[in-house]
Enzyme design. Structure first.
Site, PDB file in Angstrom:
ATOM      1  N   LEU A 205       0.833  -1.205   0.000  1.00  0.00           N
ATOM      2  CA  LEU A 205       0.000   0.000   0.000  1.00  0.00           C
ATOM      3  C   LEU A 205       0.870   1.259   0.000  1.00  0.00           C
ATOM      4  O   LEU A 205       1.902   1.306   0.662  1.00  0.00           O
ATOM      5  CB  LEU A 205      -0.920   0.020   1.229  1.00  0.00           C
ATOM      6  CG  LEU A 205      -1.993  -1.072   1.294  1.00  0.00           C
ATOM      7  CD1 LEU A 205      -2.954  -0.799   2.457  1.00  0.00           C
ATOM      8  CD2 LEU A 205      -2.758  -1.175  -0.013  1.00  0.00           C
ATOM      9  N   GLY A 245       2.672  -8.711   5.796  1.00  0.00           N
ATOM     10  CA  GLY A 245       3.339  -7.724   6.632  1.00  0.00           C
ATOM     11  C   GLY A 245       2.320  -6.661   6.961  1.00  0.00           C
ATOM     12  O   GLY A 245       1.134  -6.826   6.651  1.00  0.00           O
ATOM     13  N   GLY A 246       2.740  -5.554   7.589  1.00  0.00           N
ATOM     14  CA  GLY A 246       1.817  -4.502   8.001  1.00  0.00           C
ATOM     15  C   GLY A 246       0.863  -4.102   6.890  1.00  0.00           C
ATOM     16  O   GLY A 246      -0.356  -4.256   7.012  1.00  0.00           O
ATOM     17  N   ASP A 247       1.398  -3.587   5.778  1.00  0.00           N
ATOM     18  CA  ASP A 247       0.530  -3.192   4.665  1.00  0.00           C
ATOM     19  C   ASP A 247       0.991  -3.846   3.370  1.00  0.00           C
ATOM     20  O   ASP A 247       0.891  -3.270   2.297  1.00  0.00           O
ATOM     21  CB  ASP A 247       0.494  -1.664   4.533  1.00  0.00           C
ATOM     22  CG  ASP A 247       1.884  -1.076   4.306  1.00  0.00           C
ATOM     23  OD1 ASP A 247       2.880  -1.835   4.440  1.00  0.00           O
ATOM     24  OD2 ASP A 247       1.990   0.122   3.997  1.00  0.00           O
ATOM     25  N   GLU A 248       1.502  -5.076   3.533  1.00  0.00           N
ATOM     26  CA  GLU A 248       1.996  -5.830   2.369  1.00  0.00           C
ATOM     27  C   GLU A 248       1.131  -7.059   2.140  1.00  0.00           C
ATOM     28  O   GLU A 248       0.801  -7.766   3.084  1.00  0.00           O
ATOM     29  CB  GLU A 248       3.417  -6.337   2.632  1.00  0.00           C
ATOM     30  CG  GLU A 248       4.519  -5.362   2.377  1.00  0.00           C
ATOM     31  CD  GLU A 248       5.839  -6.037   2.700  1.00  0.00           C
ATOM     32  OE1 GLU A 248       6.209  -6.988   1.976  1.00  0.00           O
ATOM     33  OE2 GLU A 248       6.459  -5.645   3.692  1.00  0.00           O
TER      34      GLU A 248
END
Lengths: 343, 196
Positions: A205, A245-248
């Protein structure tokens, strides 16, 4: 007889006493006619069998072979006889014959291992067996065993569904409900091992940190959930969508061999993300950068290699100004170059 | 305690007093609402905790609950298998009573690690018997009274049963008077279950 006290007396038993000891005995005369019968075998045989019908008419002797007369029976000397009712239901039985002084035989019968079936067919009860007979205990054990087995089956089924739920939980990203990194790794290994082609898309993102910083983590979580929904809606049923991942995010697309196929899906995702995501009356604006690799570009699909190459392509997209889609280009130049798509 | 017993307590409480009551009792006893698995072994303290919690929650004496449990084990339609296994003990109620001595051995034939109380029947004549129950856990004689009462119904026998208390050594005595062994029609019992 030498008159010593130790010699047991010869026995003469009344038919009723014999019947209590051996409820399945038959007394045959020298000609093979049934002269007496225990109460249980009498119930099993036809009503007119006792007395008078011929034993060899009512029973088939299967082993030993060539037993065709009472004299033959008398000579079986302790051998186990295998026989069955001549008429349906052909209940199998085993027997033991001893010769009698009168030229006939005393024959004791029992059901073999098929006793449960015989008891049901002939509607026998506990009092049809001698008090010393273990048939009822045998039936008890059969039933107790099957009850315990059923319990174990139920227990196994419950444990199995608990295990599946635990596995599902271990494979799921709790925030978005997408697959997690571990699930993606195993799906990727499966795809690579299957030998069938696939595409690997890495989605990261853009502007997500700004949403978090401006509106707080609750807004960020909401955005991730909405993005997850979009990714699921814009991919196919058999595709794997994982938050790694966080925004992956990583999407595995089985059966995809051409850049155009990946880019069509990627463009749909980007155009959906171009719409602001509403949260508590505010508009959260994010976009995404996408890089992908295709297994057909490699002589052998190695998961780590495809993943790191998709990652390289993703960073190329980031550098190219975000909201971009980039294919990994192998050194021999067969793959397509970056294809721009407006966010 | 064997899970079969704990699970029996659980289904008895749930079927008799409802799911909400069971949930409350389980919470009070400090165990999960899923409760017990039949084929696992549990610490005796868990059984005692459930019995104590049930007694408080339902405002009923532990002995009454145990007797009701015994009755439930034989007469509840969902537990027909246990009733059948007990019926293998004999063709009449008197026969059944005499088979109680070997009940622990019978139970172990089916489930090796299931410990039932040692039972000893003495016959005093004229249909009077005394059953002494030792072990398993305190109060198991009350479960026995419930089982014996329900089995009398099953055999169609008319009996008087009384739990006469526990002695210092933990032995529980049950007085049994068999008034009429053919008082009512017995529930049907086929040695081999239909479809079995």
């Amino acid at each position: 007889m030498d008159g010593t006290a130790a010699a047991p007396p010869a026995l003469a038993l009344a038919p009723a006493a014999l019947g209590r000891l051996m409820p399945m005995h038959l007394v045959l005369d020298a000609g093979g006619a049934i002269r007496g019968a225990g109460p249980t075998i009498a119930r099993i045989l036809p009503a007119d069998a006792v007395p008078g019908r011929s034993f060899f008419e009512l029973f088939d002797i299967r082993r030993p072979r060539r037993v065709a007369s009472v004299a033959d029976l008398g000579e079986t000397t302790g051998q186990r006889l295998h026989l069955q009712l001549a008429a349906p239901p052909h209940t199998p039985m085993r027997g033991l014959a001893v010769p009698l002084d009168c030229g006939g035989v005393l024959l004791n019968l029992s059901f073999g291992i098929t006793v449960a079936e015989a008891v049901r067919r002939h509607d026998l009860t506990g009092s049809d067996f001698a008090a010393t007979d273990l048939t009822v205990e045998f039936l008890y054990l059969v039933e107790a065993n099957s009850a315990v087995l059923d319990e174990l089956h139920d227990l196994t089924a419950r444990l199995q569904s608990a295990r599946m739920a635990a596995e599902e939980q271990a494979m799921t990203d709790t925030l978005t409900g997408l697959r997690n990194r571990r699930a993606m790794d195993s799906a990727l290994a499966r795809s690579a091992g299957s030998g069938r082609p696939f595409a690997l898309m890495h989605v990261d993102l853009d502007w997500f940190k700004q949403v978090n910083d401006t509106f707080g983590h609750a807004a960020g979580d909401h955005v991730l959930q909405e993005v997850a929904l979009i990714l699921l809606q814009e991919t196919r049923q058999g595709d794997t969508v994982a938050r790694v991942g966080g925004d992956e995010f990583v999407v595995i697309l089985p059966g995809v061999t051409r850049p155009a196929q990946v880019e069509r899906i990627a463009r749909r995702i980007l155009s959906r993300l171009a719409q602001p995501i509403r949260w508590n009356g505010r508009d959260c604006r994010v976009s995404a950068s996408i890089g992908y690799s295709l297994s057909v570009d490699y002589p052998q699909a190695e998961p780590d290699r495809l993943l790191s190459d998709a990652d390289l392509a993703l960073y190329a997209s980031k550098h190219a100004g975000r909201g971009q889609i980039t294919a990994y280009r192998p050194p021999d130049g067969r793959s397509a170059g970056p294809g721009a798509a407006g966010a | 305690m064997h899970g079969l017993f704990n699970r029996a307590i659980q289904t008895f409480l749930r079927d008799t007093y409802g799911v909400a009551a069971w949930d409350a009792i389980a919470a009070r006893a400090g165990i999960a609402a899923d409760g017990f698995e039949t084929m696992l072994l549990y610490d005796d303290a868990a059984t005692e905790a459930v019995l104590a919690a049930a007694s408080r929650h339902l405002s009923r004496a532990r002995e009454e609950l145990l007797e009701d449990l015994g009755n439930y084990l034989v007469s509840h339609p969902g537990l027909v298998r246990l009733r059948r296994l007990l019926r293998f003990g004999g063709v009449s109620y008197a026969d059944f009573l005499h088979s109680l001595d070997e009940l622990p051995a019978r139970a172990r034939l089916a489930v090796r690690d299931l410990d039932l109380p040692e039972l000893e029947l003495t016959e005093a004549g004229e249909g009077r018997f005394t059953l002494v129950s030792r072990g398993a856990f305190p109060g198991c004689g009350h479960v026995a009274v419930g089982v014996l009462r329900a089995m009398a119904d099953d055999y169609g026998a008319l009996v008087l049963l009384e739990h006469e208390g526990v002695d210092a050594g933990g032995e529980e005595r049950i007085a049994i008077q068999l008034l009429d062994s053919r008082f009512a029609a017995a529930r049907p019992f086929a040695l081999v279950a239909a479809g079995g």
